[in-house]
Design an enzyme around this catalytic site. Structure first.
Site, mmCIF file in Angstrom:
data_model
loop_
_atom_site.group_PDB
_atom_site.id
_atom_site.type_symbol
_atom_site.label_atom_id
_atom_site.label_comp_id
_atom_site.label_asym_id
_atom_site.label_seq_id
_atom_site.Cartn_x
_atom_site.Cartn_y
_atom_site.Cartn_z
ATOM 1 N N ASP A 15 21.167 -10.915 -1.113
ATOM 2 C CA ASP A 15 21.741 -10.251 -2.292
ATOM 3 C C ASP A 15 23.135 -9.684 -2.020
ATOM 4 O OD1 ASP A 15 19.202 -10.564 -3.702
ATOM 5 O OD2 ASP A 15 18.480 -8.941 -2.421
ATOM 6 N N LYS A 61 26.695 -13.747 -2.533
ATOM 7 C CA LYS A 61 27.106 -15.071 -2.070
ATOM 8 C C LYS A 61 27.529 -15.968 -3.220
ATOM 9 C CE LYS A 61 23.211 -15.608 0.153
ATOM 10 N NZ LYS A 61 22.717 -14.219 0.070
ATOM 11 N N GLY A 74 18.520 -16.124 -5.737
ATOM 12 C CA GLY A 74 19.108 -15.890 -7.044
ATOM 13 C C GLY A 74 20.572 -15.548 -6.882
ATOM 14 N N HIS A 75 21.454 -16.478 -7.201
ATOM 15 C CA HIS A 75 22.887 -16.259 -7.054
ATOM 16 C C HIS A 75 23.513 -16.075 -8.436
ATOM 17 C CE1 HIS A 75 22.905 -18.427 -2.885
ATOM 18 N NE2 HIS A 75 22.186 -17.319 -2.906
ATOM 19 N N GLN A 91 19.430 -16.136 0.916
ATOM 20 C CA GLN A 91 18.934 -14.941 1.596
ATOM 21 C C GLN A 91 19.990 -14.407 2.580
ATOM 22 O OE1 GLN A 91 16.410 -17.785 1.542
ATOM 23 N NE2 GLN A 91 16.089 -16.953 -0.493
ATOM 24 N N THR A 103 12.106 -14.331 5.568
ATOM 25 C CA THR A 103 11.880 -15.499 4.729
ATOM 26 C C THR A 103 11.277 -16.609 5.592
ATOM 27 O OG1 THR A 103 12.885 -16.871 3.006
ATOM 28 C CG2 THR A 103 14.182 -16.548 5.027
#
Length: 426
Positions: free
Chosen positions: A13, A16, A40-41, A222, A237
């Site tokens: 988060d 990126k 989620g970008h 991530q 992850t």
């Protein structure tokens, strides 16, 4: 060789999506190598917000070819939803601008169900419940199904039946209902037909582009501190998030990498469980969360917030060979009287400059802070010279403590709210 790797240098988060979008102005290819729809970008262009989960962040640049690489785990349903959405915005009109690796493993309904079951029990690790961990388990157990299986229906059926039979007792104990083989086959073979124009050999394509001198950006998901091998295990992850992981997952030799850029926020956040030495469980942490809109773009969960952690960042820099930092969300700290930076840890009487290996030790460390004067407002106008003096000094100190330069500073979500000091494709 114009190949750059972008990694998150914290617990994910870090922003990126925006940074990759900016760096791809002069890129020819952007490839994602790990993770799945748990990522989620968020991209903001001309006031329009886009969120990608599987699609590389270069999708908003019409000249860019996006590659979904071998090391990813792909939920075909979610990927198709993204493709359709971007097509509505006039993007991906040419199927040659997207390449999906035929070797990438698929996340199937039973993976998502299994993920949800586990997150209800004592083995919960704060998963997004999107089936990522179970998909990588299937891959490691050599029972997984890959994109290629969508075009071999008999093999798809055989492997799917074996998977569901193997997992039957788990779902029975959890009183969950497995989807039927026939329903899954019908649904996913239809996905395969729609995805077919985009499917190919990603590793071969990428190496050809690199050999031709194209500008190639490799995009991580991530953050390095969530790496399956080097992160705060088991609160990590399921894939490699380091720059080295990019080479292994995409089938690119490490000698072809020109530079590695790490993305770091001006503060720190973490989603889910796991140690977080600089966490602010108080009004200051709540203020950062609200100002930074720190809620997961995939799950909507509030993120845990804390001060910038240099021992953790030094570990990320070492693990990925990061050569410069892109610092994001400097504007979020605007309006604070003072801003702190963790410069070291104390652990059982010893001073540590880098995060220790064992997560129980990380839980036990006491942060050693420096306190810096705050600033009122940050703007990209005027570049570094236009920043408040205290903000500029804060940035200088972060660079000094990290031991590497800052190549980019973001002071807002938009493309124009950025100060670029260096570019990998110049």
């Amino acid at each position: 060789m114009p190949v750059a790797v972008v990694v998150g240098a914290q617990w994910g988060d870090e922003g990126k999506g925006k940074v990759v979008d900016l760096l791809t102005e002069n890129a020819d290819v952007v490839a994602r190598w790990g993770g799945g729809a748990n990522a989620g970008h968020t991209l903001v262009v001309d006031g329009q917000k886009y969120v990608t989960h599987l699609m590389p962040s270069g999708v908003l640049r019409r000249q860019v070819t996006c590659v979904v690489g071998e090391g990813m785990v792909i939920d075909p349903k979610i990927l198709l939803e993204e493709i359709r959405a971007f097509k509505k915005h006039g993007l991906l009109a040419d199927s040659s601008k997207l390449l999906i690796s035929r070797r990438a493993h698929m996340t199937l309904p039973h993976h998502r169900i299994l993920d949800g079951v586990r997150e209800q029990g004592p083995a919960a690790v704060g998963s997004t419940k999107r089936g990522i961990g179970p998909t990588y388990e299937s891959k490691a157990a050599r029972t997984g199904l890959r994109i290629d299986d969508l075009y071999r229906p008999d093999r798809f059926r055989k492997r799917l039946e074996a998977n569901l039979q193997l997992l039957g007792p788990v779902f029975a104990d959890a009183k969950d209902q497995l989807p039927s083989v026939e329903s899954v086959i019908k649904e996913y073979l239809a996905y395969g037909e729609e995805l077919a124009p985009y499917v190919g050999d990603a590793s071969y394509f990428l190496n050809k582009q690199i050999d031709a001198g194209k500008n190639v950006l490799l995009e991580g998901a991530q953050g390095v501190l969530l790496d399956i091998d080097h992160g705060t295990y088991p609160f990590v992850t399921s894939s490699s998030t380091t720059a080295g992981g990019a080479c292994a997952a995409l089938g690119i030799g490490p000698t072809k990498i020109k530079t590695v850029i790490g993305i770091v926020k001006a503060y720190a956040t973490r989603v889910g469980m796991g140690p977080f030495p600089t966490e602010l469980d108080d009004a200051v942490g709540a203020k950062i969360r609200e100002a930074g809109a720190e809620f997961g773009s995939t799950t909507g969960r509030p993120r845990r917030c804390g001060w910038l952690d240099m021992p953790a960042l030094r570990l990320a820099i070492r693990l990925s060979g990061i050569e410069s930092l892109a610092l994001t969300k400097l504007d979020v700290l605007s309006g604070m009287e003072t801003v702190k930076v963790c410069v070291a840890y104390k652990l059982r009487g010893k001073l540590l400059e880098e995060m220790p290996c064992d997560p129980e030790d990380v839980d036990e460390v006491e942060p050693v802070y420096e306190e810096h004067p705050g600033w009122k407002q940050t703007k990209a106008d005027g570049g570094l010279d236009g920043l408040p003096e205290t903000a500029a000094k804060y940035l200088d100190r972060v660079s000094e403590l990290a031991g590497i330069p800052l190549s980019l500073i973001s002071v807002g979500p938009g493309r124009d709210e950025t100060i670029v000091k260096g570019h990998p494709f110049e």
